[in-house]
Design a protein around this motif. Sequence first.
Motif, PDB file in Angstrom:
ATOM      1  N   LEU A 192       0.812  -1.216   0.000  1.00 30.72           N
ATOM      2  CA  LEU A 192       0.000   0.000   0.000  1.00 30.72           C
ATOM      3  C   LEU A 192       0.847   1.269   0.000  1.00 30.72           C
ATOM      4  N   GLY A 193       2.121   1.163   0.359  1.00 28.57           N
ATOM      5  CA  GLY A 193       3.039   2.286   0.253  1.00 28.57           C
ATOM      6  C   GLY A 193       2.755   3.451   1.166  1.00 28.57           C
ATOM      7  N   GLN A 194       2.109   3.207   2.295  1.00 22.78           N
ATOM      8  CA  GLN A 194       1.761   4.283   3.219  1.00 22.78           C
ATOM      9  C   GLN A 194       2.773   4.367   4.362  1.00 22.78           C
ATOM     10  N   THR A 195       2.972   5.562   4.862  1.00 24.21           N
ATOM     11  CA  THR A 195       3.819   5.780   6.025  1.00 24.21           C
ATOM     12  C   THR A 195       2.969   5.747   7.294  1.00 24.21           C
ATOM     13  N   ALA A 196       3.644   5.734   8.433  1.00 21.93           N
ATOM     14  CA  ALA A 196       2.918   5.807   9.698  1.00 21.93           C
ATOM     15  C   ALA A 196       2.073   7.077   9.753  1.00 21.93           C
ATOM     16  N   ALA A 197       2.646   8.184   9.271  1.00 25.14           N
ATOM     17  CA  ALA A 197       1.901   9.449   9.271  1.00 25.14           C
ATOM     18  C   ALA A 197       0.668   9.372   8.372  1.00 25.14           C
ATOM     19  N   ASP A 198       0.807   8.704   7.229  1.00 27.53           N
ATOM     20  CA  ASP A 198      -0.338   8.544   6.323  1.00 27.53           C
ATOM     21  C   ASP A 198      -1.468   7.781   7.011  1.00 27.53           C
ATOM     22  N   ILE A 199      -1.112   6.711   7.699  1.00 32.38           N
ATOM     23  CA  ILE A 199      -2.123   5.884   8.355  1.00 32.38           C
ATOM     24  C   ILE A 199      -2.814   6.658   9.465  1.00 32.38           C
ATOM     25  N   LEU A 200      -2.036   7.424  10.225  1.00 30.85           N
ATOM     26  CA  LEU A 200      -2.613   8.207  11.314  1.00 30.85           C
ATOM     27  C   LEU A 200      -3.498   9.342  10.809  1.00 30.85           C
TER      28      LEU A 200
END
Length: 221
Positions: A192-200
Motif C-alpha cells: 500500500l506504500g503508506q507511512t505511519a503518518a499517512d495511516i494516522l
Amino acid sequence: MRINVLQHTPDEGPGMIADWATRHGHALYIYHPYQFGQLPTAAQTDLLVILGGPMSPNDDLPWIRQERDLIKALMATDTPIFGACFGAQQITKTLGYPITKAPAKEVGWAPVYRQATVIPDLPATLNVLHWHEEMFTIPAAATLLFSSEAVCNQGFVLGHRIVGLQFHLEPQVTNVREMVVNDHAYIAGSVLGQTAADILAAPIPEATQTTLFKILDYLTN
C-alpha cells in the motif's frame, strides 16, 4: 448475552465491538490467552470474538491450539463467532484449511469490495484498515464476502453464525494510534506504500462502524 473476546496483543483491542456490546446491553469479557493462558469455556460463551495479533495460527503454541478447540466446540453448538485478521485465520485453520502468505503484504488503509449480499445492506466498497501479510483459505462451505485489489480472500461468512474478516473494522481513532506507535516497524514492505503518518492522518469512515454493527447484528439475530 455474554461476549467473550480473545485479545492477542495489547495494541489490538475490541474497539467499536465494545460500543456495539454497550448499545445492546451485553456483557463483554476480555481474555488475554497469550499472556495469562486463560480461555472461556464454550458454556460461558454466547458470542466469541477473536481479534488480531502478530502471531500466526501456524505457530506451535499451546494456547493457539486451545483456542481452536474452543472454536470447534462452539461450531458444534451453532454459537456465533466473529474473527478479525488472526481470528479469521484461526477459524479456517480449525476447519482444516491452510494459512499461507498473502500475495502481498497489506498495512494501511485500502478499499475492499463486497463479493456477496448474504448479509444485507453492506456497502459495495469500503475503505478499511489492513495489518497483515498472511491470509486464510475460504472454506468450501463458506461464501466469499470481501476482496481487495491485492488479496482476494478478505472476508467470508459461514452459515448464519460465523464471519471472518482479514482486515479490521473495529479500531477507533485511539486504537489506530496505538497500533501505529507500537507496531510502526511492521509497515515496511507493505504494497500500500503508506507511512505511519499517512495511516494516522486517514479518517475512520463512518461506514466501518455501520458495517461492523450490521455484521454483529446478523450473527446474533
